[in-house]
Design a protein around this motif. Sequence first.
Motif, PDB file in Angstrom:
ATOM      1  N   ILE A 196       0.847  -1.201   0.000  1.00 31.33           N
ATOM      2  CA  ILE A 196       0.000   0.000   0.000  1.00 31.33           C
ATOM      3  C   ILE A 196       0.876   1.242   0.000  1.00 31.33           C
ATOM      4  O   ILE A 196       0.639   2.207  -0.735  1.00 31.33           O
ATOM      5  N   GLY A 197       1.939   1.215   0.829  1.00 38.79           N
ATOM      6  CA  GLY A 197       2.844   2.357   0.884  1.00 38.79           C
ATOM      7  C   GLY A 197       3.512   2.637  -0.439  1.00 38.79           C
ATOM      8  O   GLY A 197       3.799   3.788  -0.771  1.00 38.79           O
ATOM      9  N   SER A 198       3.765   1.580  -1.218  1.00 40.98           N
ATOM     10  CA  SER A 198       4.384   1.771  -2.533  1.00 40.98           C
ATOM     11  C   SER A 198       3.412   2.363  -3.547  1.00 40.98           C
ATOM     12  O   SER A 198       3.823   2.838  -4.596  1.00 40.98           O
ATOM     13  N   GLY A 199       2.120   2.289  -3.226  1.00 37.42           N
ATOM     14  CA  GLY A 199       1.113   2.850  -4.120  1.00 37.42           C
ATOM     15  C   GLY A 199       0.389   1.849  -4.976  1.00 37.42           C
ATOM     16  O   GLY A 199      -0.547   2.204  -5.695  1.00 37.42           O
ATOM     17  N   ASN A 200       0.765   0.570  -4.914  1.00 32.76           N
ATOM     18  CA  ASN A 200       0.113  -0.435  -5.760  1.00 32.76           C
ATOM     19  C   ASN A 200      -1.112  -0.997  -5.039  1.00 32.76           C
ATOM     20  O   ASN A 200      -1.100  -2.097  -4.495  1.00 32.76           O
ATOM     21  N   VAL A 201      -2.172  -0.207  -5.046  1.00 33.42           N
ATOM     22  CA  VAL A 201      -3.392  -0.587  -4.334  1.00 33.42           C
ATOM     23  C   VAL A 201      -4.025  -1.819  -4.972  1.00 33.42           C
ATOM     24  O   VAL A 201      -4.610  -2.662  -4.277  1.00 33.42           O
ATOM     25  N   ALA A 202      -3.905  -1.942  -6.278  1.00 32.71           N
ATOM     26  CA  ALA A 202      -4.487  -3.104  -6.967  1.00 32.71           C
ATOM     27  C   ALA A 202      -3.883  -4.396  -6.440  1.00 32.71           C
ATOM     28  O   ALA A 202      -4.601  -5.377  -6.197  1.00 32.71           O
ATOM     29  N   GLU A 203      -2.566  -4.422  -6.255  1.00 35.55           N
ATOM     30  CA  GLU A 203      -1.928  -5.622  -5.713  1.00 35.55           C
ATOM     31  C   GLU A 203      -2.344  -5.846  -4.267  1.00 35.55           C
ATOM     32  O   GLU A 203      -2.578  -6.984  -3.843  1.00 35.55           O
ATOM     33  N   ALA A 204      -2.421  -4.766  -3.493  1.00 32.95           N
ATOM     34  CA  ALA A 204      -2.810  -4.900  -2.091  1.00 32.95           C
ATOM     35  C   ALA A 204      -4.205  -5.499  -1.961  1.00 32.95           C
ATOM     36  O   ALA A 204      -4.466  -6.338  -1.088  1.00 32.95           O
ATOM     37  N   LYS A 205      -5.110  -5.095  -2.843  1.00 31.39           N
ATOM     38  CA  LYS A 205      -6.476  -5.632  -2.794  1.00 31.39           C
ATOM     39  C   LYS A 205      -6.497  -7.137  -3.019  1.00 31.39           C
ATOM     40  O   LYS A 205      -7.364  -7.840  -2.499  1.00 31.39           O
ATOM     41  N   ALA A 206      -5.548  -7.638  -3.795  1.00 34.59           N
ATOM     42  CA  ALA A 206      -5.510  -9.070  -4.075  1.00 34.59           C
ATOM     43  C   ALA A 206      -5.222  -9.881  -2.816  1.00 34.59           C
ATOM     44  O   ALA A 206      -5.526 -11.078  -2.758  1.00 34.59           O
ATOM     45  N   TRP A 207      -4.635  -9.242  -1.799  1.00 33.83           N
ATOM     46  CA  TRP A 207      -4.303  -9.933  -0.562  1.00 33.83           C
ATOM     47  C   TRP A 207      -5.364  -9.773   0.525  1.00 33.83           C
ATOM     48  O   TRP A 207      -5.227 -10.348   1.616  1.00 33.83           O
ATOM     49  N   ILE A 208      -6.401  -8.999   0.257  1.00 35.22           N
ATOM     50  CA  ILE A 208      -7.370  -8.678   1.299  1.00 35.22           C
ATOM     51  C   ILE A 208      -8.090  -9.913   1.824  1.00 35.22           C
ATOM     52  O   ILE A 208      -8.339 -10.039   3.026  1.00 35.22           O
ATOM     53  N   THR A 209      -8.426 -10.839   0.947  1.00 28.61           N
ATOM     54  CA  THR A 209      -9.103 -12.058   1.417  1.00 28.61           C
ATOM     55  C   THR A 209      -8.242 -12.801   2.428  1.00 28.61           C
ATOM     56  O   THR A 209      -8.739 -13.279   3.462  1.00 28.61           O
ATOM     57  N   VAL A 210      -6.953 -12.884   2.151  1.00 27.42           N
ATOM     58  CA  VAL A 210      -6.027 -13.549   3.079  1.00 27.42           C
ATOM     59  C   VAL A 210      -5.948 -12.771   4.391  1.00 27.42           C
ATOM     60  O   VAL A 210      -5.975 -13.355   5.482  1.00 27.42           O
TER      61      VAL A 210
END
Length: 950
Positions: free
Chosen positions: A443-457
């Motif tokens: 999230i800090g790097s700015g890649n919110v799309a990638e961060a969202k992929a981990w939300i289920t975990v």
Amino acid sequence: MSQTAPRPRPTSDGTEPRILVGLDPAVDRLHESLREARRAHVQSVLISGGFGMGKTALMCEFANQISSSARAPRILRAQGDRWESQLQLAAYSQLMMTSPVRSGKGYDSDLPETEVSSHALSPDRIVNHAATLGTHLEALQHRAPVVVMIDDVHWLDESSLRILSFVMRRIHARKVMFVLALDRIQAQGVPPGVLDNLTGYEVAQIALEPLTPALTQELSRRRFGMDLSSTAAHELVRHTRGNPQQINELLREMPPETWHSWFPALPASSRVRARVGGILGSASPDLLAVAEAAALLGDSSSLSEIADVSEVHGKDRLLAALDEGHRAGLLTLELKQASSHVKFFEPAAAEAIYDHMVPGRRVELHQRASRAVAEEARRLGHLVSSVPSADPELARELQSFAHGQALQGSWHDAAGALLSASRLTLDVRARNDLLLRAVDAIIGSGNVAEAKAWITVVDEMPSSALRSSVLGYLSVVNGQNRSAENQLSSAWRSVNVKREPETAAQIAQRHVLWGVASWNGPAMIEWGERALSLTDSSTPAFIETEAIYGLGLFSSGRLDDARRAYDRAFELCSENAQQQRVEMGAGWLALRTEEVETAQALFESSGPTKVRGGSLRISLWAEAWLARTQLILGHWDAAAATVTRAAAQLETVQMTMLRPLLYWTAAELYSMRGDWELARYYVSQSAVPNDSFVCMSVPSLLAKARFHEARGDYEGSLECMTRVAEIDPWTAERVSFWPWQDTYVNALVMTGELDRAQAFLDEFEAVPRPHHIPSDQARLKWARARLLAAQGETEAAKDHFEDALNEIRTINRPYLRARISFAFGQSMRRAGKRRLASSVLRAARDIYEMLGAHSYVQRCDRELKASGVEPGASPDPADPVLAAVQRERVQLTPQETSVAQLVAGGATNKEVASQLFIAEKTVQYHLTRIYTKFGIRSRSELAARYREQE
């Protein structure tokens, strides 16, 4: 459960549909050339593009369209082939395979049979065949226009190429059109003279461009019935370099769910895998080893690294392998002054080669690579890829590396190391903790799309302060106000400050981010001081808090304290990604306090991240504010370019919070320029839910309000501005960041709401302002002037308008000056002061015309016409009000004055340096400042300015 790959929607007759995306302008150009050919003006068109770019598809589409037209032309077709390029007259024979032609004398004449041979033809035979082709075209065009279509010209045999070139140079005043398709990269075998002829100025050029993300989305929707997200479209374009054929292949082959979430990498298509596999199957051992090494090491690898990993040592041996790869169409060596690297010809070839390797071979090469590369991040990456199972020692090394990167603010590298460490850790609790910190870094790097992929975990993990902090952080950057507040409050309640001071400081810093998103000064200060007290000055939480803390002080009316806070922050931060945060925050403050040129420099400096690392999140903030700064300074083309550049990154990483800020500038810019389609698009893109943060809602409403204002719809503007006034008040305790008050008053006055305008202005003018900010005062005075004019107080209104213009006389604010001048002239025209109105309106028009604000140029013209003055009439140069409007009394330093006078007189930088005994770089520095102060961009404009003064 995985779905099957999508299939193109069939047509009614069961065939696969022909869907061309992005080629309509090219098809139109071909039709335009055909219309000219029908008038006996011979046309030659060259379609250029790499393999898979759509050359053949474009030619087929054009052929289909003209074949079904009422006056269908005769089409002669040929296609080059790599193998047939060794056979003389191979392409020529394709062109001549046509039915006998009835001549004008009334008898049938059979064309001679063409003999295809591998032997070179003599010049006489080439001329003879060229005469035959010319006669053939001459006869055909008497009955209907002739279109000669030749695909893959680069694979034509040399004799056919020379015949074609000979005929094209000698056929005139005939109904003939040549359409040729060429891959310039593969054109090494085309004789230079022939290539010059085919690409000369008399040949119309159609260069096929890669598909954009937007066109990729359109292709997916029309051909496969799938709605691609912006993230998927941008990644697909990046992976394929926008190659239409590869995009089609992957959309056809990959399961639909692939495109619905973030993905770390895409594979090669089956065609690319087969092609690459075929090349590797016949490659020498050295080429195979070099290709594998290049694919594994990536684009940034050096030749020495490739040699070490492939174990192909020695310059001659390595170059021989590269030469072989070049001839096979697999890879090439790109040599530049600063670097050299191996590049694969076809996108995704590297992925195909990597997939071709067996697991054991990959592990072996990654181990070699970890010893060959010097950069620590790459070394660790290769080590991770060579370890298939848990490795606690490597996990600890990765954690140490991630900690160091976090201290520098390089969140992307930190995130990758933490994710790898999590995979290599056996203990479940420790593994979860590492994964949470990795997602936080993502999230800090700015890649919110990638961060969202981990939300289920993350959701499935046990509740903890760190988990709530991560979810709250993600909610902030997603613009989810209530969710962010709830999660961060839960995180703070859960954390043990004494036992977990680092986590507590991180949570406090996330509260600071929530405060800036809400433009809540007390929250920024309170949580900022709490975060600063919990951690060391070298930690990321401390640096990021310092970068925002000054904004909290400013929003609470403490400007001097804010400036001191940024001075302290610059002293503490290192010259790495940490500085990026401080520059962005300081630029934000500078923009608001009239140091716009300083803000521009800070935003430009805090934007790039490739060299010093950093966060795309911070870069996107800087880019959004940079576009705004450029709009204010009148650099509108630069602002449009900044929006385009930032939008591509923003949509890729899905950072929702920043969309309104970036698209506000775009919506306003294109509204002013009268591009209503783009303006509507950006207004829609800036829309936000009702419970969004203030930093989202205000620019979203301003985008819509300025769109309505530019169209003269003041009721629509007032509806938006009323909401802005409710959610973003400016009081003695709270300073608003967004300068919207003049727009609100203008909408109130123009809709006849004079009492509301009076009440608002009286209250607003009573707010104490300890610091003089010229643009704030200018807006306040022209707003009051607008109201006074509507109330019939014409002289008082005139004085206030003049005072407003006087406030910004020494600074370069062309956009604001034009807005004030337009309102001034419009108000004076309605008050019956036509001469004054026409002078000021003309000045406003000139500025708007310079900015490219076509919608307001037209509005100025309408006002001028209503005042009885033709739009093109010259203003009265003696008019004192016009002089105040048009000319800035710029204050130059003595050194700048000397430089300006010499340059205006025609001196070069070197001559100026010699006369003033200063360095040339110093001259250029002074010139840059002079241009900025005058609002000009060139030496000629400076000379013109001085001529005017004389």
